[in-house]
Design an enzyme around this catalytic site. Structure first.
Site, PDB file in Angstrom:
ATOM      1  N   HIS A   1       0.918  -1.456   0.264  1.00 16.45           N
ATOM      2  CA  HIS A   1       0.379   0.030   0.396  1.00 16.45           C
ATOM      3  C   HIS A   1       0.542   1.164  -0.187  1.00 16.45           C
ATOM      4  O   HIS A   1       0.993   1.286   0.933  1.00 16.45           O
ATOM      5  CB  HIS A   1      -0.691   0.109   1.015  1.00 16.45           C
ATOM      6  CG  HIS A   1      -1.125  -0.837   1.255  1.00 16.45           C
ATOM      7  ND1 HIS A   1      -3.074  -1.067   0.877  1.00 16.45           N
ATOM      8  CD2 HIS A   1      -1.496  -2.754   1.687  1.00 16.45           C
ATOM      9  CE1 HIS A   1      -3.541  -2.163   1.309  1.00 16.45           C
ATOM     10  NE2 HIS A   1      -2.255  -3.397   1.854  1.00 16.45           N
ATOM     11  N   PHE A   2       0.797   2.101  -0.929  1.00 16.71           N
ATOM     12  CA  PHE A   2       1.556   2.834  -0.910  1.00 16.71           C
ATOM     13  C   PHE A   2       1.312   4.050  -1.286  1.00 16.71           C
ATOM     14  O   PHE A   2       1.507   5.516  -1.072  1.00 16.71           O
ATOM     15  CB  PHE A   2       2.588   2.982  -2.703  1.00 16.71           C
ATOM     16  CG  PHE A   2       3.903   2.133  -2.570  1.00 16.71           C
ATOM     17  CD1 PHE A   2       4.094   1.185  -1.134  1.00 16.71           C
ATOM     18  CD2 PHE A   2       4.289   1.956  -2.785  1.00 16.71           C
ATOM     19  CE1 PHE A   2       4.893   0.535  -1.101  1.00 16.71           C
ATOM     20  CE2 PHE A   2       5.996   1.348  -3.646  1.00 16.71           C
ATOM     21  CZ  PHE A   2       5.810  -0.025  -1.989  1.00 16.71           C
ATOM     22  N   ARG A   3      -0.116   4.445  -0.886  1.00 20.08           N
ATOM     23  CA  ARG A   3      -0.629   5.764  -0.564  1.00 20.08           C
ATOM     24  C   ARG A   3      -0.932   6.950  -1.257  1.00 20.08           C
ATOM     25  O   ARG A   3      -1.069   7.786  -1.392  1.00 20.08           O
ATOM     26  CB  ARG A   3       0.101   6.540   0.866  1.00 20.08           C
ATOM     27  CG  ARG A   3       0.003   5.555   2.395  1.00 20.08           C
ATOM     28  CD  ARG A   3      -1.215   4.342   2.604  1.00 20.08           C
ATOM     29  NE  ARG A   3      -0.850   3.743   3.783  1.00 20.08           N
ATOM     30  CZ  ARG A   3      -1.958   3.084   3.912  1.00 20.08           C
ATOM     31  NH1 ARG A   3      -2.886   2.385   3.529  1.00 20.08           N
ATOM     32  NH2 ARG A   3      -1.323   1.998   5.125  1.00 20.08           N
TER      33      ARG A   3
ATOM     34  N   ASN B   1      -6.725   0.375  -2.551  1.00 15.21           N
ATOM     35  CA  ASN B   1      -7.516   1.547  -0.808  1.00 15.21           C
ATOM     36  C   ASN B   1      -6.350   3.042  -1.158  1.00 15.21           C
ATOM     37  O   ASN B   1      -6.051   3.176   0.121  1.00 15.21           O
ATOM     38  CB  ASN B   1      -7.317   0.875  -0.286  1.00 15.21           C
ATOM     39  CG  ASN B   1      -6.181   0.656   0.741  1.00 15.21           C
ATOM     40  OD1 ASN B   1      -5.024   0.544   0.057  1.00 15.21           O
ATOM     41  ND2 ASN B   1      -5.809   0.015   2.043  1.00 15.21           N
TER      42      ASN B   1
ATOM     43  N   HIS C   1      -9.467 -10.303   0.186  1.00 19.76           N
ATOM     44  CA  HIS C   1      -9.224 -10.044   1.800  1.00 19.76           C
ATOM     45  C   HIS C   1     -10.322 -10.392   2.774  1.00 19.76           C
ATOM     46  O   HIS C   1     -11.405 -10.055   2.348  1.00 19.76           O
ATOM     47  CB  HIS C   1      -9.007  -8.522   2.147  1.00 19.76           C
ATOM     48  CG  HIS C   1      -8.590  -7.991   3.787  1.00 19.76           C
ATOM     49  ND1 HIS C   1      -7.881  -7.138   4.045  1.00 19.76           N
ATOM     50  CD2 HIS C   1     -10.024  -8.100   4.644  1.00 19.76           C
ATOM     51  CE1 HIS C   1      -8.143  -6.866   5.739  1.00 19.76           C
ATOM     52  NE2 HIS C   1      -9.571  -7.697   5.952  1.00 19.76           N
TER      53      HIS C   1
ATOM     54  N   HIS D   1      -3.121 -12.681   2.842  1.00 22.71           N
ATOM     55  CA  HIS D   1      -3.122 -12.815   4.524  1.00 22.71           C
ATOM     56  C   HIS D   1      -4.078 -13.880   5.363  1.00 22.71           C
ATOM     57  O   HIS D   1      -3.975 -13.325   6.157  1.00 22.71           O
ATOM     58  CB  HIS D   1      -2.537 -11.382   4.668  1.00 22.71           C
ATOM     59  CG  HIS D   1      -3.654 -10.403   4.452  1.00 22.71           C
ATOM     60  ND1 HIS D   1      -5.192 -10.708   4.582  1.00 22.71           N
ATOM     61  CD2 HIS D   1      -3.991  -9.503   4.830  1.00 22.71           C
ATOM     62  CE1 HIS D   1      -5.972  -9.854   3.485  1.00 22.71           C
ATOM     63  NE2 HIS D   1      -5.156  -8.469   3.579  1.00 22.71           N
TER      64      HIS D   1
ATOM     65  N   ASP E   1       2.289  -6.633   2.031  1.00 25.47           N
ATOM     66  CA  ASP E   1       1.467  -6.218   3.122  1.00 25.47           C
ATOM     67  C   ASP E   1       2.040  -4.830   3.477  1.00 25.47           C
ATOM     68  O   ASP E   1       1.334  -4.189   4.697  1.00 25.47           O
ATOM     69  CB  ASP E   1       0.019  -7.048   4.058  1.00 25.47           C
ATOM     70  CG  ASP E   1      -1.489  -5.720   3.899  1.00 25.47           C
ATOM     71  OD1 ASP E   1      -1.290  -4.469   3.183  1.00 25.47           O
ATOM     72  OD2 ASP E   1      -1.926  -6.711   5.621  1.00 25.47           O
TER      73      ASP E   1
ATOM     74  N   HIS F   1       2.066   3.741   8.413  1.00 20.88           N
ATOM     75  CA  HIS F   1       0.907   4.470   9.133  1.00 20.88           C
ATOM     76  C   HIS F   1       2.033   5.333   9.754  1.00 20.88           C
ATOM     77  O   HIS F   1       2.851   4.773  10.237  1.00 20.88           O
ATOM     78  CB  HIS F   1      -0.110   4.755   9.953  1.00 20.88           C
ATOM     79  CG  HIS F   1      -1.497   3.530   9.087  1.00 20.88           C
ATOM     80  ND1 HIS F   1      -2.559   4.164   8.249  1.00 20.88           N
ATOM     81  CD2 HIS F   1      -1.698   2.187   8.651  1.00 20.88           C
ATOM     82  CE1 HIS F   1      -2.568   3.438   7.853  1.00 20.88           C
ATOM     83  NE2 HIS F   1      -2.782   1.812   8.407  1.00 20.88           N
TER      84      HIS F   1
HETATM   85  O1  DOR Z   1      -3.684  -3.542   8.485  1.00 20.35           O
HETATM   86  C1  DOR Z   1      -4.190  -3.576   7.668  1.00 20.35           C
HETATM   87  N1  DOR Z   1      -3.797  -1.895   6.732  1.00 20.35           N
HETATM   88  N2  DOR Z   1      -4.544  -4.647   6.533  1.00 20.35           N
HETATM   89  C2  DOR Z   1      -5.229  -3.889   5.361  1.00 20.35           C
HETATM   90  O2  DOR Z   1      -6.065  -4.664   5.317  1.00 20.35           O
HETATM   91  C3  DOR Z   1      -5.201  -2.661   5.022  1.00 20.35           C
HETATM   92  C4  DOR Z   1      -4.103  -1.498   5.449  1.00 20.35           C
HETATM   93  C5  DOR Z   1      -3.672  -0.628   5.117  1.00 20.35           C
HETATM   94  O3  DOR Z   1      -3.840  -0.694   3.987  1.00 20.35           O
HETATM   95  O4  DOR Z   1      -3.723   0.044   6.227  1.00 20.35           O
END
Ligand code: DOR
Length: 443
Positions: free
Chosen positions: A63-65, A95, A180, A234, A305, A309
């Site tokens: 996830h590179f946001r 996402n 997921h 996962h 994964d 944050h």
């Molecule tokens: O812990 C998680 N963080 N599980 C996910 O499915 C999404 C991910 C996120 O994008 O932060």
């Protein structure tokens, strides 16, 4: 003397599909073009004496946001972490904000990535009830690695919770649907356990074993009805592994280094919300079952994964603290350490970190060291003892749950299509990442 190769990687132990071989590897025009004694035949040479040459590591869950909360990560910083950790290609999750749910948004990510990403890349399209019927076209857009469906709510707004909509997603298209798997109804029912505030050690009780098993059971039934292949991401429970071993015709399985390495209650006592992720880190019974599933062959691949944050965000009181741990840079050192400690063989690790993703997603020309394949090599020092530290982490989030851990085995160089992108913990040149190509969508 002729120099037919652009790069010769010389003198290493090379993990070919048939096993380890002492050979040089010659790369020309980005492709592997020769083996044997190639001394003096490269325009450039990388001296791999004493080192081990693995197929490039493919991380199929990051996830590179970007676009969205780029204070946590962006495509440049995320892929910098990837190559520093020996990863040559990543598949990035949808996402983001906005979620990657249209052809334009996939094209936008490809545009943002070009010239800024250090590793090769592809992007998942996020399934929604609104785009379900268009997924058959969206999954074929250039730069798309497949469909991602969240059956349980996690970070972001993507969700396909009910059987009718899951069936619509599975009916649209033919490539593998990546899932997921946590049952959203049960998550909602049980949320009262934590909603008013709780200790983070409650996370695996809220998102319990039954939440995962119920969803995976529903998914397998719907996948068989639709005759659609799925990749269950996962997987965290012994019970799901029992189920999944009987559905190898339709379902492939991913596990994460976090779930293989950490266990409750210790991880929550030591790391607090830094260990909070979805699906959760569970107790040692489950961790042992994941290892058994690796060595029994039920598991098909390992992804990180990578879900960054900031520490400030993670410091919010549970459950307002966000779920997710960074991991793209530590995937390989952690797995090499497990190899050094005898939990799996190096050959099996490669099957999970390179060949697995290539098989599951039908990647063209990647995943093994063989003639005609991309010159993607992860050169490692199996004997190096190094400490993983937050300081080493390139992610904008600036931390790792493995801070302070000493591992045996470290990436020495990351070579992508014949370009030495990282050597000795430093990136080289400018970002040259390119779109990963897939067998089903070759033009
Ligand atoms: O812990 C998680 N963080 N599980 C996910 O499915 C999404 C991910 C996120 O994008 O932060």
């Amino acid at each position: 003397m002729t120099t037919p190769f652009d790069l010769v990687v010389q003198g290493g132990t090379v993990y070919t599909p048939g096993g380890p071989v002492e050979t040089d590897v010659g790369i020309t025009n980005g492709r592997i073009a020769g083996f044997g004694n190639l001394k003096g035949q490269g325009k450039a040479t990388y001296d791999a004496k004493g080192l081990t040459v693995l197929p490039g590591v493919i991380d199929e869950q990051v996830h590179f946001r970007e676009p969205g909360p780029t204070h946590k990560e962006d495509l440049a910083s995320g892929s910098l972490g990837a190559v520093l950790g020996g990863v040559t290609a990543v598949f990035e999750m949808p996402n983001t904000d906005p979620p990657t749910a249209t052809a334009d948004l996939i094209a936008d990510k490809v545009k943002r990535a070009t010239g800024r990403m250090w590793s090769d890349f592809a992007f998942f399209v996020g399934a929604t009830p609104e785009n379900a019927d268009q997924l058959k076209d969206l999954e074929r857009v250039q730069g798309c690695c497949g469909i991602k469906m969240f059956m349980g709510s996690s970070t972001g707004s993507l969700l396909v919770a009910d059987d009718a909509n899951v069936a619509r997603v599975l009916a649209s298209g033919s490539r593998r649907v990546t899932v997921h798997s946590e049952d959203d109804d049960r998550l909602k029912e049980r949320n009262t356990m934590v909603a008013a505030g709780a200790d983070v050690s409650m996370h695996p009780q809220w998102r319990d074993v039954e939440t995962a098993v119920r969803c995976t059971t529903r998914l397998l039934k719907l996948a068989h009805a639709a005759k659609r292949r799925v990749q269950v991401l996962h997987v965290t429970t012994a019970e799901e592994m029992e189920l999944l071993k009987d559905h190898k015709d339709i379902a492939t399985v991913e596990v994460l280094p976090q779930h293989l390495t950490l266990a409750s209650p210790e991880c929550y006592e030591r790391l607090g919300t830094l260990a909070q992720m979805n699906p959760p880190i569970r107790d040692a019974r489950h961790r042992d079952a994941l290892w058994k599933a690796i060595n029994d062959g039920v598991v098909d691949c390992i992804g990180s994964d990578h879900a960054p944050h900031t520490l400030e965000e993670k410091a919010k009181p549970y459950p307002r603290s966000p779920s997710g741990l960074p991991g793209v840079q530590t995937l390989l050192p952690i797995m090499l350490n497990h190899v050094a400690e005898g939990r799996l063989t190096l050959q099996r690790m490669i099957d999970l970190t390179s060949a697995g993703a290539a098989r599951i997603y039908g990647i063209a020309n990647k995943g093994r060291i063989a003639l005609g394949y991309d010159g993607d090599l992860t050169v490692v020092d199996l004997k190096a003892k190094r400490e993983i530290t937050n300081k080493w982490i390139a992610s904008k989030s600036g931390w790792t749950p493995f801070d302070g851990m000493t591992v045996t085995g470290w990436p020495k160089a990351t070579i992508i299509r014949g370009n030495i992108v990282m050597r000795d913990d430093e990136v080289q040149g400018t970002p040259t990442g390119a779109v990963v190509r897939f067998q089903e969508t070759l033009q």
